[in-house]
Design an enzyme around this catalytic site. Structure first.
Site, mmCIF file in Angstrom:
data_model
loop_
_atom_site.group_PDB
_atom_site.id
_atom_site.type_symbol
_atom_site.label_atom_id
_atom_site.label_comp_id
_atom_site.label_asym_id
_atom_site.label_seq_id
_atom_site.Cartn_x
_atom_site.Cartn_y
_atom_site.Cartn_z
ATOM 1 N N GLY A 278 0.756 -1.241 0.000
ATOM 2 C CA GLY A 278 0.000 0.000 0.000
ATOM 3 C C GLY A 278 0.784 1.288 0.000
ATOM 4 N N GLU A 320 4.063 -6.400 1.897
ATOM 5 C CA GLU A 320 3.764 -6.821 0.525
ATOM 6 C C GLU A 320 3.690 -5.636 -0.445
ATOM 7 O OE1 GLU A 320 0.912 -10.575 1.789
ATOM 8 O OE2 GLU A 320 0.021 -8.632 1.336
ATOM 9 N N ARG A 360 -6.257 3.454 -15.179
ATOM 10 C CA ARG A 360 -6.269 4.034 -13.835
ATOM 11 C C ARG A 360 -6.850 5.460 -13.814
ATOM 12 N NH1 ARG A 360 -2.693 5.025 -10.942
ATOM 13 N NH2 ARG A 360 -3.578 4.245 -8.999
ATOM 14 N N CYS A 391 -13.149 4.419 -28.331
ATOM 15 C CA CYS A 391 -14.431 5.050 -28.614
ATOM 16 C C CYS A 391 -15.137 5.364 -27.319
ATOM 17 C CB CYS A 391 -15.271 4.139 -29.486
ATOM 18 S SG CYS A 391 -14.468 3.887 -31.045
HETATM 19 N N1 LLP Z 1 -1.200 -7.100 -0.467
HETATM 20 C C1 LLP Z 1 -2.504 -7.250 -0.689
HETATM 21 C C2 LLP Z 1 -3.257 -8.223 0.106
HETATM 22 C C3 LLP Z 1 -3.154 -6.464 -1.638
HETATM 23 O O1 LLP Z 1 -4.460 -6.624 -1.836
HETATM 24 C C4 LLP Z 1 -2.416 -5.534 -2.396
HETATM 25 C C5 LLP Z 1 -3.056 -4.722 -3.411
HETATM 26 C C6 LLP Z 1 -1.036 -5.427 -2.148
HETATM 27 C C7 LLP Z 1 -0.473 -6.214 -1.178
HETATM 28 C C8 LLP Z 1 -0.158 -4.487 -2.916
HETATM 29 O O2 LLP Z 1 -0.527 -3.156 -2.766
HETATM 30 P P1 LLP Z 1 0.422 -1.999 -3.340
HETATM 31 O O3 LLP Z 1 1.706 -2.031 -2.558
HETATM 32 O O4 LLP Z 1 0.676 -2.292 -4.763
HETATM 33 O O5 LLP Z 1 -0.358 -0.758 -3.145
HETATM 34 N N2 LLP Z 1 -5.513 -1.511 -9.040
HETATM 35 C C9 LLP Z 1 -5.288 -0.521 -7.998
HETATM 36 C C10 LLP Z 1 -4.576 -1.081 -6.816
HETATM 37 C C11 LLP Z 1 -5.253 -2.284 -6.223
HETATM 38 C C12 LLP Z 1 -4.459 -2.873 -5.117
HETATM 39 C C13 LLP Z 1 -4.987 -4.202 -4.757
HETATM 40 N N3 LLP Z 1 -4.278 -4.841 -3.715
HETATM 41 C C14 LLP Z 1 -4.548 0.669 -8.592
HETATM 42 O O6 LLP Z 1 -4.255 0.667 -9.782
HETATM 43 O O7 LLP Z 1 -4.272 1.648 -7.901
#
Ligand code: LLP
Length: 463
Positions: A278, A320, A360, A391
């Site tokens: 996150g 993560e 996005r 489109c």
């Molecule tokens: N761990 C879990 C359980 C998750 O669900 C996620 C992301 C991560 C780690 C990794 O999160 P990150 O470090 O990448 O923020 N499609 C969206 C983001 C969805 C994230 C889903 N889960 C976007 O383009 O912003």
């Protein structure tokens, strides 16, 4: 200053229309290192290079649109995360941000683990040689076949997300004669300040089991009773694109208090906690993300302190990150097609990609930067909206940005920080062909995911 080719747009000093931008940047040729990967630079001839290769050469060799991924930057970010958390913690790269076999090999070489959330990601990870014990398997609705494959392969952990799944994984492990290491995903009730669709720790949502109301404690009770499961820890992921460490700290505190409750009720001290991903990245110069060492220091301090206060052994921490590793490592290269000035508003610049390679902006109202990269320019800044060729009027890549007013069809422009959740969420809308991912390193580009072809589309169409 050179003469403007597109006189309609606002200029320096004009009152600007509503938008997400601040003032035009002082120097349109400058590349802010916050949003561009580390080997990106503009050379004396005005061209931008990555990994020592000019974008004009990359465009000739690999075509546009295409994602160019700076391998050196990717590896450096892996190392930064690994070093920040040190040997007493584990870093799991979240494959959903972007996954390919090359990426899996780099992760393996850099000593990272991998979080997968589908059978497809699991197959890619195993196929590229990630040892199963370094894989965590996530998801709120893993099917029986996926669970069976993961357990049979010997994944290091399955993160349980529902009461049904507790039973399902235990049965499958029993049947395979295995004891599966599991964590329970909890929702800690933190409101992360991010887009609603990517916030995951408030209670009214599909992920995890709530701490409040006792669902999480009940899940622990059930998991501890089942022979097929070895409960190793608690998992929390509060959301994505977060800049403030406070949310992670509150989550860590609440997870530790659950560990204390579990110790009091069951006499068991769970050895691990996972605080999810996150951490946000810079998409524009206005963003100020935290560094991995800042988040590592904050999390270690809070977990150590809370555990000492509860008289618990400090658990092993894992995290993560997905976006924070791969996001800043890539840019998307587009060729400018048409340019349409709208009087008093802005100039629409159409490129050869769009919402099929970056959803996005349409989905989250995400902000991006853009630069002219095939040459430099001394022309005045022109307010633009970079749009795709789909489109749909919502087909916007960069909502508001400034490009030089002498921009012309055939110029190459690049959108930085597109390494995460762009190729992985790409679609074939309008039968677009998903762009390739090209890893660039030490003077050469190498295709790691090839461009889709029209034959690929027809191969799926079996009617
Ligand atoms: N761990 C879990 C359980 C998750 O669900 C996620 C992301 C991560 C780690 C990794 O999160 P990150 O470090 O990448 O923020 N499609 C969206 C983001 C969805 C994230 C889903 N889960 C976007 O383009 O912003």
């Amino acid at each position: 200053m050179s003469r403007s080719a597109h006189p309609a747009g606002p200029r320096h000093g004009d009152v600007l229309p509503e938008g997400h931008y601040s003032a035009p940047p002082a120097d349109l040729n400058a590349l802010d290192p916050k949003v561009w990967s580390r080997t990106v630079t503009r050379t004396a001839d005005g061209k931008v290079t990555v990994g020592g290769v000019a974008v004009t050469r990359l465009a000739e060799e690999f075509g546009t649109p295409a994602y160019f991924l700076d391998e050196q930057d990717f590896r450096a970010r892996c190392q930064a995360w690994r070093d920040a958390f040190g040997p007493d913690a584990d870093v799991f790269y979240a494959g959903k941000a972007f996954l390919s076999r090359a990426v899996v090999r780099w992760l393996h070489e850099e000593g990272l683990n991998l979080d997968v959330c589908s059978g497809g990601e699991l197959t890619t990870a195993l196929d590229a040689g990630m040892p199963a014990e370094r894989i965590a398997f996530h998801g709120n609705n893993k099917n029986a076949e996926e669970i069976e494959r993961a357990v049979a392969a010997g994944v290091g952990r399955v993160v349980l997300d529902s009461f049904q799944e507790i039973v399902r994984v235990a049965h499958i492990a029993d049947r395979l004669g295995k004891r599966q290491r599991v964590q329970i995903r909890v929702t800690v009730g933190v409101e992360a300040h991010t887009h609603e669709f990517i916030a995951t720790a408030h209670e009214d949502q599909k992920f995890g089991l709530a701490l409040a109301g006792g669902q999480a404690a009940e899940a622990v009770r059930r998991a501890l009773k089942l022979d097929g499961l070895e409960l190793i820890g608690i998992h929390s992921h509060i959301g994505s694109q977060i800049f403030d460490t406070a949310g992670f700290e509150v989550a860590a505190r609440r997870v530790v208090s659950l560990l204390a409750e579990i110790r009091d009720e069951h006499g068991v001290e769970l050895p691990e906690i996972d605080l999810g991903g996150g951490l946000g990245i810079a998409y524009t110069s206005d963003d100020d993300p935290r560094e991995p060492h800042e988040i590592a220091t904050a999390l270690r301090a809070i977990v150590t302190r809370e555990c000492a206060a509860a008289n618990l052994r400090t658990p092993r921490i894992s995290v993560e990150p997905g976006r924070a590793i791969v996001g800043p490592t890539a840019f998307t290269l587009y060729e400018v097609g048409t340019i349409k000035p709208l009087d008093g508003l802005r100039t629409y610049v159409s490129v050869d990609g769009g919402m099929s390679d970056n959803i996005r902006t349409a989905l989250y109202d995400a902000e991006y930067s853009v630069a002219l990269v095939s040459r430099s320019s001394d022309a005045e800044p022109m307010l633009v909206r970079v749009v795709g060729k789909h489109c749909e009027s919502g087909d916007i890549v960069v909502r508001d940005a400034f490009l030089p007013a002498d921009l012309a069809p055939g110029d190459l422009i690049a959108v930085p920080a597109t390494g995460a959740y762009c190729r992985s969420m790409a679609s074939n809308y309008n039968h677009a062909l998903r762009p390739p991912v090209v890893a660039v390193n030490e003077g050469a580009g190498r295709v790691i995911v090839r461009r889709e072809t029209e034959e690929d589309l027809l191969r799926l169409d079996v009617g």
